[in-house]
Motif scaffolding. Sequence first.
Motif, PDB file in Angstrom:
ATOM      1  N   ARG A 124      45.624  49.293  67.780  1.00 60.63           N
ATOM      2  CA  ARG A 124      44.188  49.976  67.608  1.00 60.63           C
ATOM      3  C   ARG A 124      43.515  49.604  68.904  1.00 60.63           C
ATOM      4  NH1 ARG A 124      39.804  47.466  65.662  1.00 60.63           N
ATOM      5  NH2 ARG A 124      41.127  45.649  65.211  1.00 60.63           N
ATOM      6  N   VAL A 125      42.579  50.413  69.347  1.00 55.10           N
ATOM      7  CA  VAL A 125      41.689  50.443  70.282  1.00 55.10           C
ATOM      8  C   VAL A 125      40.634  49.338  70.271  1.00 55.10           C
ATOM      9  CG1 VAL A 125      40.300  51.529  72.242  1.00 55.10           C
ATOM     10  CG2 VAL A 125      42.071  52.810  71.323  1.00 55.10           C
ATOM     11  N   VAL A 126      40.617  48.251  71.001  1.00 60.30           N
ATOM     12  CA  VAL A 126      39.707  47.186  70.637  1.00 60.30           C
ATOM     13  C   VAL A 126      38.633  47.239  71.894  1.00 60.30           C
ATOM     14  CG1 VAL A 126      41.153  45.911  69.174  1.00 60.30           C
ATOM     15  CG2 VAL A 126      41.116  45.446  71.602  1.00 60.30           C
ATOM     16  N   ASP A 127      39.032  47.890  72.812  1.00 62.36           N
ATOM     17  CA  ASP A 127      38.062  47.652  74.236  1.00 62.36           C
ATOM     18  C   ASP A 127      38.555  48.941  75.274  1.00 62.36           C
ATOM     19  OD1 ASP A 127      36.076  47.057  75.736  1.00 62.36           O
ATOM     20  OD2 ASP A 127      36.891  45.171  76.368  1.00 62.36           O
ATOM     21  N   VAL A 128      37.441  49.325  75.907  1.00 62.66           N
ATOM     22  CA  VAL A 128      37.561  50.299  76.833  1.00 62.66           C
ATOM     23  C   VAL A 128      37.170  49.676  78.249  1.00 62.66           C
ATOM     24  CG1 VAL A 128      37.111  52.694  77.501  1.00 62.66           C
ATOM     25  CG2 VAL A 128      37.186  52.213  74.992  1.00 62.66           C
ATOM     26  N   LYS A 129      37.668  49.693  79.249  1.00 63.71           N
ATOM     27  CA  LYS A 129      37.644  49.117  80.588  1.00 63.71           C
ATOM     28  C   LYS A 129      37.354  50.432  81.471  1.00 63.71           C
ATOM     29  CE  LYS A 129      37.496  45.092  79.143  1.00 63.71           C
ATOM     30  NZ  LYS A 129      36.405  44.042  79.228  1.00 63.71           N
ATOM     31  N   GLU A 130      36.326  50.957  81.819  1.00 56.16           N
ATOM     32  CA  GLU A 130      36.143  51.890  82.762  1.00 56.16           C
ATOM     33  C   GLU A 130      35.637  51.463  84.365  1.00 56.16           C
ATOM     34  OE1 GLU A 130      33.230  54.660  81.069  1.00 56.16           O
ATOM     35  OE2 GLU A 130      34.672  55.371  79.460  1.00 56.16           O
ATOM     36  N   ASP A 131      35.099  50.293  84.359  1.00 54.65           N
ATOM     37  CA  ASP A 131      34.760  49.776  85.660  1.00 54.65           C
ATOM     38  C   ASP A 131      35.937  48.988  86.437  1.00 54.65           C
ATOM     39  OD1 ASP A 131      32.405  50.723  85.162  1.00 54.65           O
ATOM     40  OD2 ASP A 131      31.599  48.648  84.179  1.00 54.65           O
ATOM     41  N   PRO A 132      36.049  49.401  87.608  1.00 50.63           N
ATOM     42  CA  PRO A 132      37.101  48.524  88.351  1.00 50.63           C
ATOM     43  C   PRO A 132      36.836  47.093  88.465  1.00 50.63           C
ATOM     44  CG  PRO A 132      35.842  49.739  90.029  1.00 50.63           C
ATOM     45  CD  PRO A 132      35.384  50.285  88.594  1.00 50.63           C
ATOM     46  N   GLY A 133      38.065  46.519  88.569  1.00 45.43           N
ATOM     47  CA  GLY A 133      37.925  44.853  88.790  1.00 45.43           C
ATOM     48  C   GLY A 133      38.903  44.272  87.695  1.00 45.43           C
ATOM     49  N   LEU A 134      38.515  42.780  87.512  1.00 43.64           N
ATOM     50  CA  LEU A 134      39.413  42.025  86.752  1.00 43.64           C
ATOM     51  C   LEU A 134      38.923  42.115  85.167  1.00 43.64           C
ATOM     52  CD1 LEU A 134      39.954  38.741  88.781  1.00 43.64           C
ATOM     53  CD2 LEU A 134      41.677  40.389  88.292  1.00 43.64           C
ATOM     54  N   ALA A 135      39.766  41.883  84.445  1.00 46.14           N
ATOM     55  CA  ALA A 135      39.401  41.906  82.945  1.00 46.14           C
ATOM     56  C   ALA A 135      40.156  41.224  82.198  1.00 46.14           C
ATOM     57  CB  ALA A 135      39.347  43.536  82.360  1.00 46.14           C
ATOM     58  N   PHE A 136      39.980  40.779  80.963  1.00 44.03           N
ATOM     59  CA  PHE A 136      40.703  39.940  80.281  1.00 44.03           C
ATOM     60  C   PHE A 136      41.124  40.356  78.832  1.00 44.03           C
ATOM     61  CE2 PHE A 136      38.145  37.421  82.881  1.00 44.03           C
ATOM     62  CZ  PHE A 136      38.974  36.453  83.824  1.00 44.03           C
ATOM     63  N   LYS A 137      42.319  39.953  78.342  1.00 36.21           N
ATOM     64  CA  LYS A 137      42.740  40.344  76.831  1.00 36.21           C
ATOM     65  C   LYS A 137      43.333  38.992  76.498  1.00 36.21           C
ATOM     66  CE  LYS A 137      47.132  42.163  78.426  1.00 36.21           C
ATOM     67  NZ  LYS A 137      47.990  40.843  78.004  1.00 36.21           N
ATOM     68  N   LEU A 138      43.436  39.292  75.130  1.00 30.69           N
ATOM     69  CA  LEU A 138      44.273  38.304  74.366  1.00 30.69           C
ATOM     70  C   LEU A 138      45.807  38.300  74.787  1.00 30.69           C
ATOM     71  CD1 LEU A 138      42.702  38.203  70.933  1.00 30.69           C
ATOM     72  CD2 LEU A 138      42.405  36.666  72.825  1.00 30.69           C
ATOM     73  N   PRO A 139      46.290  37.193  75.192  1.00 25.92           N
ATOM     74  CA  PRO A 139      47.726  37.218  75.607  1.00 25.92           C
ATOM     75  C   PRO A 139      48.630  37.600  74.152  1.00 25.92           C
ATOM     76  CG  PRO A 139      47.044  35.136  75.697  1.00 25.92           C
ATOM     77  CD  PRO A 139      45.843  35.868  75.441  1.00 25.92           C
TER      78      PRO A 139
END
Length: 293
Positions: A38-53
């Motif tokens: 299930r989609v929980v987040d959308v990342k459209e901007d370049p760079g570092l991002a975080f997620k639950l491992p």
Amino acid sequence: MTRSVALLAVLAVALLTALSSIFIVDERQKALVLQFGRVVDVKEDPGLAFKLPLIQEVVYYDDRILSRDLDPIEVTPLDDRRLVVDAFARYRIADVNQFRQATGAAGDQSIAVAGRRLDSILRSQTREILGSVSSNDILSSDRAALMLRIRNGAIRDAEALGLEVIDVRLKRTDLPRENLDATFARMRAEREREATDERARGQEAAQRIRAQADRTVVELTSDARRDAEIIRGEADANRNAIFAEAYGADAEFFQFYRSLAAYRASLLEGNSTMVISPDSEFFNYLKSDLGTQ
């Protein structure tokens, strides 16, 4: 020693956990963070991002402008003159979440699925738009309005796929092969008919010029003959006048001159034969020194 090994293991696990929670979004990409599908987040901007491992994963999608070439399609304009059209479109993924829901796939497979569905949209819009105008409008150089109408129609339908259609272009518009051969034959027949007409007009003009030239020749010849007869008549009159004047001045000399002219005309070089009486007057000036008997 045992405590050091355990500490190192804990640190390693912590480091791996920290690294697995970090991901990089390239400027040419968009990313979806999924948790149990299930989609929980959308990342459209370049760079570092975080997620639950471990429990979250990242799916990347291309954010560049993509190109799609359509297979040649056959359309029938208003004048029922069938045409084969080649077209291509440029598009990009505008709503990555909607795109995933519409395609039900990820990565390159989602692009292929979306491409096939976009092909169907473009073919439908191309047939609909080009079928509402005449073939002359399609074949003319000013067909930007038709391409704009196809693009606008495709934009509405492509929104359901999460796509933004940027441009649609008609690359090539030709007649089908069988129609093309018939058209070439018709064009050849038309050119041959025009050539025949031109030759007929040329022959007609040539005959007209030739008749005019013949008429001119006849007129010039008649005028020349008339002038020649007039000049000849005037010369004969002058000659007769001179003879008459000479005869009047000295009749004896004139008769002598006439006899010499008769001798010259009768006694030609070669084998001349005359049958004449010896006492004929023809020989008067040959038998007498005085020129008379």
